[in-house]
Write a protein that holds these residues in place. Structure first.
Motif, PDB file in Angstrom:
ATOM      1  N   LEU A 146       0.876  -7.112  -4.099  1.00 50.66           N
ATOM      2  CA  LEU A 146      -0.221  -8.001  -4.057  1.00 50.66           C
ATOM      3  C   LEU A 146      -1.346  -6.739  -4.041  1.00 50.66           C
ATOM      4  O   LEU A 146      -2.516  -6.889  -4.780  1.00 50.66           O
ATOM      5  N   LEU A 147      -1.459  -5.597  -3.324  1.00 47.22           N
ATOM      6  CA  LEU A 147      -2.371  -4.527  -3.518  1.00 47.22           C
ATOM      7  C   LEU A 147      -2.461  -3.679  -4.581  1.00 47.22           C
ATOM      8  O   LEU A 147      -3.385  -2.939  -4.813  1.00 47.22           O
ATOM      9  N   GLY A 148      -1.131  -3.523  -5.191  1.00 40.19           N
ATOM     10  CA  GLY A 148      -0.965  -2.548  -6.560  1.00 40.19           C
ATOM     11  C   GLY A 148      -1.120  -1.142  -5.741  1.00 40.19           C
ATOM     12  O   GLY A 148      -1.575  -0.197  -6.525  1.00 40.19           O
ATOM     13  N   LEU A 149      -0.290  -1.223  -4.597  1.00 46.94           N
ATOM     14  CA  LEU A 149      -0.280   0.202  -4.043  1.00 46.94           C
ATOM     15  C   LEU A 149       1.105   0.472  -3.588  1.00 46.94           C
ATOM     16  O   LEU A 149       1.857  -0.247  -3.381  1.00 46.94           O
ATOM     17  N   GLN A 150       1.423   1.823  -3.508  1.00 45.24           N
ATOM     18  CA  GLN A 150       2.671   2.440  -3.036  1.00 45.24           C
ATOM     19  C   GLN A 150       2.577   2.467  -1.327  1.00 45.24           C
ATOM     20  O   GLN A 150       1.397   3.125  -1.155  1.00 45.24           O
ATOM     21  N   PRO A 151       3.412   2.402  -0.507  1.00 49.97           N
ATOM     22  CA  PRO A 151       3.278   2.743   1.045  1.00 49.97           C
ATOM     23  C   PRO A 151       3.162   4.147   1.160  1.00 49.97           C
ATOM     24  O   PRO A 151       3.723   4.716   0.156  1.00 49.97           O
ATOM     25  N   VAL A 152       2.456   4.675   2.283  1.00 45.42           N
ATOM     26  CA  VAL A 152       2.381   5.937   2.438  1.00 45.42           C
ATOM     27  C   VAL A 152       3.537   6.288   3.403  1.00 45.42           C
ATOM     28  O   VAL A 152       3.780   7.399   3.664  1.00 45.42           O
ATOM     29  N   GLU A 153       4.006   5.278   3.974  1.00 48.34           N
ATOM     30  CA  GLU A 153       5.321   5.370   4.813  1.00 48.34           C
ATOM     31  C   GLU A 153       5.964   4.089   4.773  1.00 48.34           C
ATOM     32  O   GLU A 153       5.622   2.870   4.772  1.00 48.34           O
ATOM     33  N   ALA A 154       7.441   4.150   4.614  1.00 51.63           N
ATOM     34  CA  ALA A 154       8.038   2.777   4.523  1.00 51.63           C
ATOM     35  C   ALA A 154       9.429   3.002   5.396  1.00 51.63           C
ATOM     36  O   ALA A 154      10.122   4.078   4.995  1.00 51.63           O
TER      37      ALA A 154
END
Length: 122
Positions: free
Chosen positions: A24-32
């Motif tokens: 949705l945001l076109g982002l990679q998580p900084v933590e997963a």
């Protein structure tokens, strides 16, 4: 003075929600992790997705809350996001409509969190 720097959404499945919001945001998580995922939004605000089963004290059901996404491209950009989200199967709660503050629609994620896209003043 206090300044909010993060938003936490309590979700049923953190991995599923991480995938949904990443797309949705076109982002990679900084933590997963299995039970938690966090994104740094362009504004610097952190968006965390936390598996509700492990939250202490226990999380309450969603409601009375929505994430707002203002767009600068006017009605055309709202229409484009609406079409994109429908093509992705995201459930729309409120169809495209003009309201006092602009042109908008409201959708939701799998946990029922409201997502509003709007063009101010359009």
């Amino acid at each position: 003075m206090l300044e909010a720097n993060h938003i936490l959404l309590y979700v049923a499945d953190a991995r599923r929600s991480c995938s949904f919001y990443g797309a949705l945001l076109g982002l990679q998580p900084v933590e997963a992790q299995d039970t938690f995922c966090m994104f740094r939004l362009p504004s610097g605000v952190m968006l965390g997705l936390w598996g509700a089963a492990g939250v202490q004290p226990a999380a309450t059901p969603p409601g009375g809350f929505e994430l707002g996404f203002a767009v600068a491209g006017g009605r055309a950009e709202v229409d484009a996001v609406h079409a994109q989200w429908q093509a992705q199967g995201i459930r729309v709660l409120q169809p495209l409509t003009a309201v006092d503050f602009g042109y908008t629609f409201t959708a939701c994620d799998a946990d029922g969190h409201r997502l509003r896209v709007y063009a101010p003043g359009a």
